[in-house]
Design an enzyme around this catalytic site. Sequence first.
Site, PDB file in Angstrom:
ATOM      1  N   LYS A  73      22.901-104.965  16.422  1.00 42.48           N
ATOM      2  CA  LYS A  73      23.563-104.970  16.600  1.00 42.48           C
ATOM      3  C   LYS A  73      24.112-103.022  16.868  1.00 42.48           C
ATOM      4  O   LYS A  73      23.498-102.383  16.509  1.00 42.48           O
ATOM      5  CB  LYS A  73      24.739-105.363  15.776  1.00 42.48           C
ATOM      6  CG  LYS A  73      24.559-106.463  14.996  1.00 42.48           C
ATOM      7  CD  LYS A  73      25.536-106.989  13.703  1.00 42.48           C
ATOM      8  CE  LYS A  73      25.399-108.417  13.363  1.00 42.48           C
ATOM      9  NZ  LYS A  73      26.620-108.637  12.408  1.00 42.48           N
ATOM     10  N   TYR A 133      31.160-105.408  19.347  1.00 44.81           N
ATOM     11  CA  TYR A 133      29.430-105.280  19.335  1.00 44.81           C
ATOM     12  C   TYR A 133      28.887-105.920  19.796  1.00 44.81           C
ATOM     13  O   TYR A 133      29.356-106.652  20.198  1.00 44.81           O
ATOM     14  CB  TYR A 133      29.553-105.167  17.708  1.00 44.81           C
ATOM     15  CG  TYR A 133      29.668-105.977  16.732  1.00 44.81           C
ATOM     16  CD1 TYR A 133      28.584-107.628  16.926  1.00 44.81           C
ATOM     17  CD2 TYR A 133      30.645-106.980  16.083  1.00 44.81           C
ATOM     18  CE1 TYR A 133      28.704-108.606  16.072  1.00 44.81           C
ATOM     19  CE2 TYR A 133      31.105-107.614  15.360  1.00 44.81           C
ATOM     20  CZ  TYR A 133      30.142-108.568  15.619  1.00 44.81           C
ATOM     21  OH  TYR A 133      30.407-110.390  14.834  1.00 44.81           O
TER      22      TYR A 133
END
Length: 183
Positions: A73, A133
């Site tokens: 991420k 994200y």
Amino acid sequence: MTQIRALDLSGVFELVPVRREDPRGYFCEVFNARDFARTGHTIDFVQDNQSLSLAAGTVRGLHLQAPPHAQAKLVRVLRGAIFDVAVDLRPGSATYGRWTGLELSADIGNQLFIPAGFAHGFMTLTAEAEVHYKTSAFYDRESEMALRWDDPDLGIAWPKAFAPVLSDKDAAAPFFRDFVSPF
């Protein structure tokens, strides 16, 4: 060029894009694959996620996906500020079970890169915190896993100024001592 700082867990980095400011505001490259490659990772991000948390003290996490759907991420804040955390869940790692965290804010524009093999979570430090994200794998419900955000064995030093606001799922997440790492 993006500033890159390695954090204390192998593979976890803070990235701070350089902002070019003028009387209109600023411009920056939020993601540049050439700059990102300086972290030692080359990743094709396949999904972007965004959340809005209305109350300060909202906790999201600690979340992860098991292989083959494990996700790296790249996290940033669009509005407000959060305390963002990564927990190493790679059994062969010298830092297995350890965490690192830092404040991410829209004002600074910094980002946190978390490789696959880590749990991720955050606590909002402001009301109306908006988080974006990128992930390296698509969401897969069957691979979804979680750990208790306040697990005493992990000992995460969450900000104490807020009463936590949790989802039912996060409040019922298992403890680290009962976790069997899929990595």
